[in-house]
Design a protein around this motif. Structure first.
Motif, PDB file in Angstrom:
ATOM      1  N   ARG A 234      31.962   6.884  62.315  1.00  0.00           N
ATOM      2  CA  ARG A 234      32.191   6.050  63.592  1.00  0.00           C
ATOM      3  C   ARG A 234      32.402   6.955  64.867  1.00  0.00           C
ATOM      4  O   ARG A 234      33.689   7.044  65.320  1.00  0.00           O
ATOM      5  CB  ARG A 234      33.616   5.271  63.314  1.00  0.00           C
ATOM      6  CG  ARG A 234      33.310   4.088  62.505  1.00  0.00           C
ATOM      7  CD  ARG A 234      32.531   3.186  62.572  1.00  0.00           C
ATOM      8  NE  ARG A 234      32.860   2.495  63.791  1.00  0.00           N
ATOM      9  CZ  ARG A 234      33.737   1.445  64.095  1.00  0.00           C
ATOM     10  NH1 ARG A 234      34.311   0.797  62.916  1.00  0.00           N
ATOM     11  NH2 ARG A 234      33.795   0.892  65.219  1.00  0.00           N
ATOM     12  N   PRO A 235      31.305   7.454  65.341  1.00  0.00           N
ATOM     13  CA  PRO A 235      31.429   8.345  66.360  1.00  0.00           C
ATOM     14  C   PRO A 235      31.953   7.598  67.710  1.00  0.00           C
ATOM     15  O   PRO A 235      32.454   8.188  68.676  1.00  0.00           O
ATOM     16  CB  PRO A 235      30.132   8.858  66.787  1.00  0.00           C
ATOM     17  CG  PRO A 235      29.164   8.024  66.188  1.00  0.00           C
ATOM     18  CD  PRO A 235      30.095   7.336  64.965  1.00  0.00           C
TER      19      PRO A 235
ATOM     20  N   ASN B 260      42.576   2.797  72.712  1.00  0.00           N
ATOM     21  CA  ASN B 260      41.820   1.561  72.864  1.00  0.00           C
ATOM     22  C   ASN B 260      40.827   1.275  71.924  1.00  0.00           C
ATOM     23  O   ASN B 260      40.452  -0.079  71.597  1.00  0.00           O
ATOM     24  CB  ASN B 260      41.510   1.366  74.438  1.00  0.00           C
ATOM     25  CG  ASN B 260      42.718   1.341  75.337  1.00  0.00           C
ATOM     26  OD1 ASN B 260      43.682   0.803  74.861  1.00  0.00           O
ATOM     27  ND2 ASN B 260      42.409   1.633  76.458  1.00  0.00           N
ATOM     28  N   ASP B 261      40.074   2.266  71.409  1.00  0.00           N
ATOM     29  CA  ASP B 261      38.819   2.030  70.464  1.00  0.00           C
ATOM     30  C   ASP B 261      39.649   1.379  69.158  1.00  0.00           C
ATOM     31  O   ASP B 261      39.040   0.574  68.430  1.00  0.00           O
ATOM     32  CB  ASP B 261      38.158   3.093  70.356  1.00  0.00           C
ATOM     33  CG  ASP B 261      37.102   3.360  71.492  1.00  0.00           C
ATOM     34  OD1 ASP B 261      36.962   2.513  72.377  1.00  0.00           O
ATOM     35  OD2 ASP B 261      37.054   4.737  71.905  1.00  0.00           O
ATOM     36  N   LEU B 262      40.479   2.084  68.660  1.00  0.00           N
ATOM     37  CA  LEU B 262      41.275   1.907  67.318  1.00  0.00           C
ATOM     38  C   LEU B 262      41.938   0.412  67.713  1.00  0.00           C
ATOM     39  O   LEU B 262      41.756  -0.487  66.646  1.00  0.00           O
ATOM     40  CB  LEU B 262      42.521   2.796  67.266  1.00  0.00           C
ATOM     41  CG  LEU B 262      41.909   4.209  67.035  1.00  0.00           C
ATOM     42  CD1 LEU B 262      43.030   5.155  66.740  1.00  0.00           C
ATOM     43  CD2 LEU B 262      40.870   4.359  65.865  1.00  0.00           C
TER      44      LEU B 262
ATOM     45  N   ILE C  59      41.971  -5.620  66.593  1.00  0.00           N
ATOM     46  CA  ILE C  59      41.823  -6.834  67.087  1.00  0.00           C
ATOM     47  C   ILE C  59      40.800  -7.721  66.480  1.00  0.00           C
ATOM     48  O   ILE C  59      40.699  -8.936  66.048  1.00  0.00           O
ATOM     49  CB  ILE C  59      41.912  -7.007  68.763  1.00  0.00           C
ATOM     50  CG1 ILE C  59      43.037  -6.103  69.189  1.00  0.00           C
ATOM     51  CG2 ILE C  59      41.425  -8.112  69.215  1.00  0.00           C
ATOM     52  CD1 ILE C  59      42.923  -5.830  70.681  1.00  0.00           C
ATOM     53  N   ARG C  60      39.595  -7.055  66.341  1.00  0.00           N
ATOM     54  CA  ARG C  60      38.346  -7.739  65.901  1.00  0.00           C
ATOM     55  C   ARG C  60      38.443  -8.230  64.601  1.00  0.00           C
ATOM     56  O   ARG C  60      38.015  -9.142  64.162  1.00  0.00           O
ATOM     57  CB  ARG C  60      37.142  -6.904  66.198  1.00  0.00           C
ATOM     58  CG  ARG C  60      36.840  -5.833  65.333  1.00  0.00           C
ATOM     59  CD  ARG C  60      35.784  -4.918  65.497  1.00  0.00           C
ATOM     60  NE  ARG C  60      35.399  -3.976  64.722  1.00  0.00           N
ATOM     61  CZ  ARG C  60      34.785  -3.882  63.442  1.00  0.00           C
ATOM     62  NH1 ARG C  60      34.196  -5.287  63.021  1.00  0.00           N
ATOM     63  NH2 ARG C  60      34.579  -3.007  62.825  1.00  0.00           N
ATOM     64  N   LEU C  61      39.166  -7.436  63.684  1.00  0.00           N
ATOM     65  CA  LEU C  61      39.239  -7.797  62.251  1.00  0.00           C
ATOM     66  C   LEU C  61      40.386  -8.735  61.949  1.00  0.00           C
ATOM     67  O   LEU C  61      40.262  -9.353  61.051  1.00  0.00           O
ATOM     68  CB  LEU C  61      39.744  -6.198  61.227  1.00  0.00           C
ATOM     69  CG  LEU C  61      38.484  -5.209  61.263  1.00  0.00           C
ATOM     70  CD1 LEU C  61      38.894  -4.219  60.522  1.00  0.00           C
ATOM     71  CD2 LEU C  61      37.155  -5.746  60.835  1.00  0.00           C
ATOM     72  N   GLU C  62      41.174  -8.704  62.962  1.00  0.00           N
ATOM     73  CA  GLU C  62      42.354  -9.629  62.806  1.00  0.00           C
ATOM     74  C   GLU C  62      41.698 -11.006  63.489  1.00  0.00           C
ATOM     75  O   GLU C  62      42.263 -12.224  63.213  1.00  0.00           O
ATOM     76  CB  GLU C  62      43.290  -9.337  63.474  1.00  0.00           C
ATOM     77  CG  GLU C  62      44.406  -8.372  62.877  1.00  0.00           C
ATOM     78  CD  GLU C  62      45.022  -8.958  61.579  1.00  0.00           C
ATOM     79  OE1 GLU C  62      45.654 -10.038  61.670  1.00  0.00           O
ATOM     80  OE2 GLU C  62      44.736  -8.487  60.380  1.00  0.00           O
TER      81      GLU C  62
END
Length: 836
Positions: free
Chosen positions: A463-464, A470-472, A477-480
């Protein structure tokens, strides 16, 4: 990335009832763009079986070669007798195993099979090609010829895996890991809450000193290089059906066993590989930057001249491949020939710099599956596993022997870690997730997480794109679920509205639209050949252009210096589609290079840039004045019961400029001119007064016939272009509504004799200046030339209207204003009252 559902199930135990549509919905929920789900084998119905060709009879007397064959299909036809089939293909022989579709079957596309008479014979079915079965190109160019081990009568639908579902995923540039089955399987496992069988978890031997020699001269361009050797390959070995079908479903064409295995592993693990014919490598394999002008013939047969920034793979002779993009032809694998085919190969699994690969691929216009993955980010830790997987498949399918030597060169790097408050995703999303949820979601994507209130997150190698808190937060957020975020309308502060400049530019557009013009927007890119078509002189300033390093089109690599090319192209397209009466306009920026080239400063992101930093950035940009242009062709006034109508002419183009000048509150001076694309006798130069100086702001008139012909325009096309910024400078600021006077007007006519070359607009300008505030309007109503005036002279007659806002003017006041106007015109232009 095309993902066959049957292949995906090898890594994630999806419920048997889950369809491709179900998986699509789940992957979309976690942020992957699954565009379509393709149903392979939809409508396919048997019997479709393996057959053996018994006899072939060549039929004569037809325009193309036709063969009448008998094929053993076992008991699939119900009788056990050979099946008689007419076929036009030539790539099979007696004894070959082929795929036969029998009467009663239905092929993709609702193609029903029945016995039919053709070429004087009755054909009871078909011998099938890959295209007819919806398999795509298998490289054979004809009938599918199966390996001899398959039994006659075997169900070919199951054998060829013809029924499947394929998810087509649009992979965004930041999610390069999704260009592999491994990456998509990980997202699928997270979406379903199921365990992942990671195909990269292999037992890999440790590197040793007797592997194939490799030398890395540029560790920044290549920080990892794994080399493995396999010997004793059987050149005649072919890719098995399952391997070919997985490549086809993933959108790749089978080539040969060695190449197919490398492509398969790349699709599976996301690590591009390259296999070299060991007998064609001379000496040590190296990685370095190319020497300027070095040459390499790549696998596609193209001879390429290399740039000093290109990263290349070399041996003792020189370059043998473009690193991460494409291999060279001089070490290509030779297959399918027991005598001269490749028997020993060297496998390369390396990690190259993403930016270097991207620039090389674009520089040579050479897109490849490998380059697409490297420039989006490849897992460097997967190189050794991918090499091992390739070795295992070559040993299994090609009968090779893996040498014990393992070469692995690794530039030392530290794991990337990010420090983040545990509640940071909560603040970004406006939702309370809690520390446990944040840690669980980050661990699911492969992160190691430590800490309580402040988390220390170690990012996984694949995961480069994860570089800051904010990336984390986005991962959590997307997985939730984005759909679980509350909808909150923002509350913007009250603004001050449009600036005076913005209002003026909008008024320009409304004024032209009100005059009957239609706005046409064009791309701000041009090719330099258009300047020749427009007839610009060799030293014309508009020929100096700003060129783009990475243009959208090589034919238009420069930024426009004039609006006319794009606008005239729009007029040509519309005229070609049947719209012949056209009046188009465009307002937009043009770009001129500065005399001194400056490098733009990099602005900070942790604070507002200072005024000096913004000014420095602005100074490095090209000069970007805003222009307006119009083009006209065909009828300006339509014919009808009201009259004959009239065509558009040069006066309409000039009037468009006057319309813009009125909006800006500027006095436009119109003189005869000559410039570039305009007809010398029908060209007006447009001028305004700025700070006491008369400045040219554009041109208007009819285009030159040569320009019309070169650009394929309608005859008598007219155009106008004007610099709006200079018009704005010449204006009087905010327009004020005129006050209507109730007092009568006083009209004074004046006829002035001037030299022929003096423009009437210049005389009018000075008359207006001399007349003062009492002058309401001025109009040229007569131009006369005759012998009584003298050679080289002309008479200009003007009607001057005077009016005061607070009183009725006396004759003396009107006459004094007229005399002042004549005096200034006489002083500046040499005008003399006619008859004086």
């Amino acid at each position: 990335m095309r993902v066959p559902l049957s292949w995906l199930r090898e890594y994630v135990d999806l419920p048997a009832t889950e369809t491709g549509r179900d998986v699509q919905a789940k992957l979309i929920e976690v942020g992957l763009e699954v565009e379509t789900v393709e149903q392979l084998g939809g409508g396919l119905k048997g019997p479709l079986v393996v057959g053996k060709v018994l006899t072939i009879e060549e039929l004569e007397g037809f325009k193309k070669p036709i063969r009448f064959c008998t094929v053993d299909v076992g008991t699939a036809n119900g009788t056990g007798e050979p099946q008689e089939i007419v076929c036009g293909a030539r790539n099979f022989a007696v004894g070959d195993k082929v795929v036969v579709v029998l009467p009663g079957a239905v092929l993709p596309g609702d193609f029903a099979i029945a016995a039919r008479k053709t070429y004087g014979k009755t054909s009871h079915g078909m011998i099938c090609s890959g295209d007819e079965l919806g398999m795509g190109d298998d490289g054979s160019g004809g009938i599918i010829v199966l390996p001899p081990e398959h039994e006659v009568g075997t169900d070919a639908i199951e054998l060829l895996e013809l029924v499947d579902e394929v998810l087509d995923i649009a992979v965004t540039p930041d999610r390069g890991y999704a260009l592999s089955m491994r990456g998509v399987a990980r997202e699928t496992a997270i979406a379903y809450g199921l365990p992942l069988r990671d195909p990269a978890l292999l037992d890999v031997p440790a590197p040793n000193s007797f592997g194939y020699p490799v030398k890395i001269s540029d560790p920044l361009g290549c920080d990892r290089f794994t080399a493995r050797t396999v010997t004793g390959l059987q050149p005649e070995a072919r890719s098995p059906i399952w391997l070919k079908r997985r490549l086809q479903k993933a959108g790749m064409r089978p080539v040969s066993l060695t190449v197919d295995i490398a492509n398969y592993v790349m699709l599976e693990l996301g690590q591009p590989l390259h296999t070299y014919d060991r007998s064609r490598i001379q000496g040590t394999i190296g990685v370095r930057r190319a020497e300027q002008g070095e040459k390499l013939t790549t696998l596609d047969g193209a001879k390429r001249v290399l740039d000093a920034e290109d990263l290349v793979i070399t041996d003792d002779r020189g370059p043998i491949g473009l690193a991460g993009v494409m291999g060279g032809a001089n070490t290509e694998i030779a297959d399918h020939d027991a005598e001269s085919g490749t028997t020993d190969v060297v496998i390369e699994a390396a990690h190259f710099d993403a930016l270097s690969v991207a620039r090389t691929a674009r520089r040579h216009k050479l897109g490849s599956e490998a380059a697409k993955r490297y420039e989006r980010g490849v897992d460097p830790q997967a190189a050794s596993a991918a090499a091992q997987r390739t070795v295992d498949l070559l040993v299994l399918l090609a009968g090779g022997t893996a040498e014990a030597g393992v070469t692995e060169i690794i530039a030392p790097t530290a794991p990337r870690t990010i420090t983040m408050p545990a509640d940071h995703p909560d603040k970004v999303a406006g939702v309370t997730y809690g520390r446990e949820t944040v840690v669980r979601r980050l661990q699911q994507v492969g992160c190691d997480v430590y800490g309580q209130d402040d988390l220390t997150v170690t990012v996984p190698s694949w995961r480069p794109d994860l570089a800051e808190p904010n990336d984390l937060a986005e991962e959590v957020i997307r997985l939730e679920g984005y759909e679980n975020l509350p909808s909150t309308l923002p509350k913007p502060p009250a603004g001050r509205g449009l600036t005076d400049r913005q209002r003026l530019h909008r008024r320009f557009g409304r004024a032209l639209a009100g005059a009957g013009y239609v706005e046409a927007l064009s791309y701000p890119f041009i090719g330099e050949n258009v300047f020749d078509q427009l007839g610009l002189e060799a030293d014309d300033p508009n020929r100096r252009v700003v060129k783009l390093v990475n243009p959208l089109s090589d034919e238009e690599p420069a930024l426009r210096t004039t609006l006319l090319p794009g606008l005239l192209a729009a007029l040509r397209r519309n005229d070609g589609r049947g719209s012949h009466d056209l009046a188009l306009f465009e307002t937009g920026l043009v770009f001129h290079p500065r005399e001194e080239l400056k490098v733009a400063v990099r602005l900070p992101v942790d604070r507002r840039p200072t005024d000096e930093e913004i000014a420095s950035l602005t100074d490095a940009l090209p000069v970007q004045p805003r222009h307006a242009a119009v083009v006209l062709a065909g009828a300006r006034e339509q014919a009808g019961w009201w009259g004959k109508g009239r065509p558009a002419d040069w006066a309409d183009a000039v009037e468009a400029a006057r319309t813009l000048a009125r909006e800006a509150g500027a006095e436009l001076i119109v003189e005869q001119g000559q410039y570039g694309p305009w007809h010398p006798g029908r060209c007006a130069e447009l001028k305004v007064v700025i700070d006491g100086d008369i400045v040219s702001v554009g041109h208007a008139g009819e285009l030159h016939p040569r320009v019309v012909k070169a650009l394929g325009l309608p005859a008598r096309t007219c155009a106008m272009e004007v610099d709006l910024d200079r018009l704005e400078q010449a204006g009087e600021g905010t327009l004020r509504a005129p006050r209507i006077s109730a007092f009568p007007v006083a009209t004074q006519d004046v006829a002035l004799v001037v030299d022929k070359e003096v423009p009437a607009a210049v005389v009018e300008y000075y008359l207006t200046g001399g007349a003062g505030e009492l002058l309401e309007s001025i109009r040229l109503f007569d131009v006369f030339e005759g012998e009584q005036l003298g050679e080289g002279k002309k008479s200009l007659a003007y009607a001057l209207r005077f009016r005061a806002a607070d009183r009725t003017l006396t004759v003396d006041e009107a006459s004094a204003a007229r005399d002042a106007a004549v005096a200034l015109a006489a002083e500046r232009t040499g005008a003399v009252l006619r008859g004086a």
